[in-house]
Every structure is written in C-alpha cells, then in structure tokens.
Design a protein around this motif. Structure first.
Motif, PDB file in Angstrom:
ATOM      1  N   ALA A  23      17.883  -3.894 -14.483  1.00 31.13           N
ATOM      2  CA  ALA A  23      18.093  -2.958 -15.601  1.00 31.13           C
ATOM      3  C   ALA A  23      18.841  -1.717 -15.124  1.00 31.13           C
ATOM      4  O   ALA A  23      19.702  -1.183 -15.832  1.00 31.13           O
ATOM      5  CB  ALA A  23      16.765  -2.571 -16.237  1.00 31.13           C
ATOM      6  N   PRO A  28      21.045  -1.612 -19.702  1.00 31.27           N
ATOM      7  CA  PRO A  28      20.974  -2.216 -21.033  1.00 31.27           C
ATOM      8  C   PRO A  28      21.115  -1.166 -22.132  1.00 31.27           C
ATOM      9  O   PRO A  28      20.773   0.005 -21.928  1.00 31.27           O
ATOM     10  CB  PRO A  28      19.579  -2.847 -21.055  1.00 31.27           C
ATOM     11  CG  PRO A  28      18.799  -2.040 -20.063  1.00 31.27           C
ATOM     12  CD  PRO A  28      19.768  -1.668 -18.991  1.00 31.27           C
ATOM     13  N   GLY A  29      21.593  -1.598 -23.285  1.00 35.09           N
ATOM     14  CA  GLY A  29      21.665  -0.692 -24.435  1.00 35.09           C
ATOM     15  C   GLY A  29      22.982   0.033 -24.590  1.00 35.09           C
ATOM     16  O   GLY A  29      23.110   0.903 -25.458  1.00 35.09           O
ATOM     17  N   ILE A  40      16.576   2.191 -25.458  1.00 38.49           N
ATOM     18  CA  ILE A  40      15.688   1.814 -24.351  1.00 38.49           C
ATOM     19  C   ILE A  40      14.256   2.236 -24.654  1.00 38.49           C
ATOM     20  O   ILE A  40      13.306   1.483 -24.390  1.00 38.49           O
ATOM     21  CB  ILE A  40      16.185   2.433 -23.033  1.00 38.49           C
ATOM     22  CG1 ILE A  40      17.492   1.769 -22.614  1.00 38.49           C
ATOM     23  CG2 ILE A  40      15.135   2.274 -21.929  1.00 38.49           C
ATOM     24  CD1 ILE A  40      18.201   2.453 -21.473  1.00 38.49           C
ATOM     25  N   GLY A  43      12.899  -0.122 -26.991  1.00 42.77           N
ATOM     26  CA  GLY A  43      12.590  -1.349 -26.262  1.00 42.77           C
ATOM     27  C   GLY A  43      11.275  -1.245 -25.513  1.00 42.77           C
ATOM     28  O   GLY A  43      10.498  -2.210 -25.459  1.00 42.77           O
ATOM     29  N   THR A 188      18.903  -6.570 -27.370  1.00 39.83           N
ATOM     30  CA  THR A 188      18.937  -6.396 -25.916  1.00 39.83           C
ATOM     31  C   THR A 188      17.672  -5.768 -25.331  1.00 39.83           C
ATOM     32  O   THR A 188      16.953  -6.399 -24.563  1.00 39.83           O
ATOM     33  CB  THR A 188      20.148  -5.529 -25.503  1.00 39.83           C
ATOM     34  OG1 THR A 188      21.327  -6.076 -26.073  1.00 39.83           O
ATOM     35  CG2 THR A 188      20.285  -5.491 -23.993  1.00 39.83           C
ATOM     36  N   THR A 189      17.395  -4.505 -25.686  1.00 40.57           N
ATOM     37  CA  THR A 189      16.406  -3.743 -24.912  1.00 40.57           C
ATOM     38  C   THR A 189      14.957  -4.194 -25.106  1.00 40.57           C
ATOM     39  O   THR A 189      14.113  -3.912 -24.257  1.00 40.57           O
ATOM     40  CB  THR A 189      16.514  -2.233 -25.230  1.00 40.57           C
ATOM     41  OG1 THR A 189      16.316  -2.016 -26.636  1.00 40.57           O
ATOM     42  CG2 THR A 189      17.872  -1.689 -24.814  1.00 40.57           C
ATOM     43  N   THR A 232      19.818   6.136 -17.566  1.00 40.98           N
ATOM     44  CA  THR A 232      20.821   5.956 -18.624  1.00 40.98           C
ATOM     45  C   THR A 232      21.358   7.295 -19.099  1.00 40.98           C
ATOM     46  O   THR A 232      22.569   7.451 -19.304  1.00 40.98           O
ATOM     47  CB  THR A 232      20.210   5.176 -19.813  1.00 40.98           C
ATOM     48  OG1 THR A 232      19.733   3.909 -19.348  1.00 40.98           O
ATOM     49  CG2 THR A 232      21.234   4.952 -20.912  1.00 40.98           C
TER      50      THR A 232
END
Length: 368
Positions: A23, A28-29, A40, A43, A188-189, A232
């Motif tokens: 990750a 991701p995201g 995220i 998620g 995705t997340t 992120t």
C-alpha cells in the motif's frame, strides 16, 4: 497445521507491516486525486466493518483456520473446494506482490538484473523463513518493526526540513463531491489493503491469548491506516496531483526529492529498505497461508514439504502474470479488485457467517 503460538504484540506488528506493505509502495486511492487520503480513511472504516465478519467466524471456531471451518460450515467436500480456491487466491496475490517489489527493484536500482533473479532471491529467503516456522517469522517481524518506524520518522523529518511539503496541493477538498471518493473506496481502498485482512483467518488460531484478537487486529489496522493516510497526504503535498497520479511508485518519487544543503540527497536507495521489509512480510504471510491451507486440506503432517513447490508456483506466477508492468497494473485495478477481492474478502465470508450463525444457534437450541 503447525503448532505455533505467537503473542498479541507479534500479531500486531505482523498486521501493521502486512497492511502497509505494498500500500505504501503503490498508494491506493489515487483515482480520487487530492481526496485520496479521504478514500483511504473510508477504506479503513469499511475494512474494520469487514474485519468483524472474520472476527465473528473466529469466535465460532477459535482453534481452526479458514480452510478447516469452511468444511464445518458448508460441508466437507464443498468446503474443501472453496478452501482450495482460497489457497489459489493466496498464491495469486503473493505472486502479484512479489511482482510489485521485483518491478520496484529492477526499475530503480538493479536496471540490468532480470526480474526472475530478483524474485528468485526473495522467494528463496521466504522459503527459508517458512521452514524455520511461523513463530520465527513473527519474532523477526518484531525486530524489523522498529527499523521500519525509525526509518519512517527519519524520512518524515527529512521531507519536512527539505521544505518539500505544500499543503495547498491538498485543496480544494471534495472539489467534485463525495462521488469520486465513494467510487474509489468501493473499487480500491476497501479491498486494498484493508480487506486483505482475510488472510489472517488462517493465522488467528496461532494467537496464544484468543481474547486479545479483536483489540490487537483493530489496533494494527488503525495504525497501518493512519500511516498510509499520512504517507498519501505527504505524497500529494510534495508531488502535486498530476505527478502523484502518474507516478508508478509515489513514495519513492517523494523520497527522491529530498535535498538538504546540497549534502543530503538521493536517499531513495536507503528508503528502499523500508519498502522491501514491508513487501517481504506481505508476501511471506500470503505464502504461509497458502502453504498452511494446502497442508490442512490435503492432510500433510509436515507442511514444510509444501513450501518449495508452492514457492515455485509463486515465483513463476510473478513472472508470467503479465507481459509488462503496465498490463500488470491494469489487471490489478480491473480484474483483481472486482472479480477476486470482493468475492474472497467480502461475499464468501459474509455467506459463511450467516450459515455459521444459524448452525451455531441450532446447536445452542438443541443443547438447551
């Protein structure tokens, strides 16, 4: 299965490094642009809800791995078939994560080294670890957990002192509303990385104090989720939306920009250690779950005999899974998230929990 026992802290560090693993590498995201960090967090919340499905199944069958209680819930033969599919899923994801980190090394440091050689070295190391047993793997994870956090703190300080962070890149927040964030969350997340906790349904029986399972797992997920969110935010702040979205490995690109007083620079090689440690444990956990599951279903007394053949499948799978990295990424975004992650992480466990609930309620009723 192996008669291993691990402490709550060992399980905690395994979860943190597993969740952060690829990750942090792939971030991701990114489809949500500057709101990737919100996706995220969504998620993480969704992943916690999904985890309670796994936890409830664990409470019904605290001494059994997923492949064993599948047979008790839906019948011996059908349970073995679904269990075998989970083994294939674990092997496939282990191959994908191995390819992720193999591509990282071949595109950054070892430009002239074949991908096969890099992946072989990683697989051989993991085979050795599995032969030593899961307890040894957990103890090694404890040691590396400290190294990872020291590296992360140093990296964060260097990025800050380099003056690279521009929080204006995070605005405007929710420019296009919640729709892109929710879409990214569902696509995705939710499943990457938080839904991947499904692999720990094979490992929770090793916990020496079953009462600690919930708090340890939730603590590990939350810490990993916060770390991924912070990473992120930093990546977006340093790179901007355009480069963050286009970059194959955003964190590595961010670290590569560190420059202090024309002296400290090109530190990306040092921080490869941080990423490789996470990748190693993520591959090892998927790999171990596949080996333990296969030994359980096919009644191998010594599961170590399966380490080498399954390792070869993971190795060759990582090479043949896609002809190039662009195709590999497209496959991961499309096929894996929709056709593999949702069924194996959410749909099947939810059905199992419903059936287990009624089965156990009938037992209680008949006992009373």
């Amino acid at each position: 299965m192996e008669k291993a026992k691990i402490s709550g802290f060992q399980l905690f560090v395994l979860i943190v490094l597993f969740e952060m693993g690829s990750a942090l590498l792939l971030s991701p995201g990114s489809e949500a642009k500057q709101d990737a960090w919100i996706a995220i967090l969504f998620g993480l919340v969704g992943g916690i809800i999904v985890f309670f499905i796994y936890y409830r199944l664990f409470m019904y069958y605290p001494d059994l791995p997923l492949t064993s209680y599948l047979q008790k819930i839906i019948g011996k033969w059908f349970g073995k078939v679904i269990g075998f599919l989970y083994i294939v899923y674990f092997i496939y994801i282990a191959s994908r994560v191995l390819r992720d980190f193999g591509e990282l090394l071949t595109t950054t440091i070892y430009n002239s080294t074949p991908l096969f050689v890099i992946n072989t070295l990683m697989v051989v190391t993991i085979i050795y670890g599995i032969h030593k047993g899961f307890e040894v793997l957990a103890r090694v994870c404890e040691i590396y957990f400290g190294i990872v956090y020291i590296t992360a703190i140093v990296g964060m300080l260097l990025i800050t002192f380099s003056g690279l962070i521009h929080l204006g890149n995070l605005t405007p927040i929710l420019e296009d509303g919640l729709k892109p964030v929710i879409k990214t969350f569902l696509k995705t997340t939710l499943t990457f990385p938080f839904g991947e906790m499904v692999v720990f349904t094979m490992l929770l029986p090793f916990l020496n104090d079953k009462k600690k399972a919930k708090i340890v797992c939730l603590g590990g997920m939350i810490l990993a989720g916060i770390n991924i969110t912070i990473t992120t935010v930093v990546n977006i702040s340093v790179l901007g939306i355009g480069l963050f979205h286009r970059s194959t490995f955003p964190l590595l690109t961010t670290i590569g920009r560190i420059q202090i007083a024309d002296f400290l620079e090109r530190l990306d090689v040092l921080f490869m250690l941080y990423l490789i440690i996470g990748g190693f444990f993520k591959i090892a956990i998927y790999y171990y779950a596949a080996v333990a599951g296969a030994a359980d279903i096919f009644h191998f007394k010594d599961q170590r005999k399966l380490a080498f053949p399954i390792g070869m499948i993971v190795l060759f799978g990582s090479i043949t899974i896609a002809s190039n990295f662009a195709e590999f990424i497209r496959e991961g975004i499309g096929v894996v998230q929709i056709f593999l992650s949702w069924p194996f992480q959410i749909i099947i466990p939810s059905i199992l929990l419903i059936i287990a609930f009624f089965r156990n309620r009938k037992k209680k009723t008949s006992t009373a």
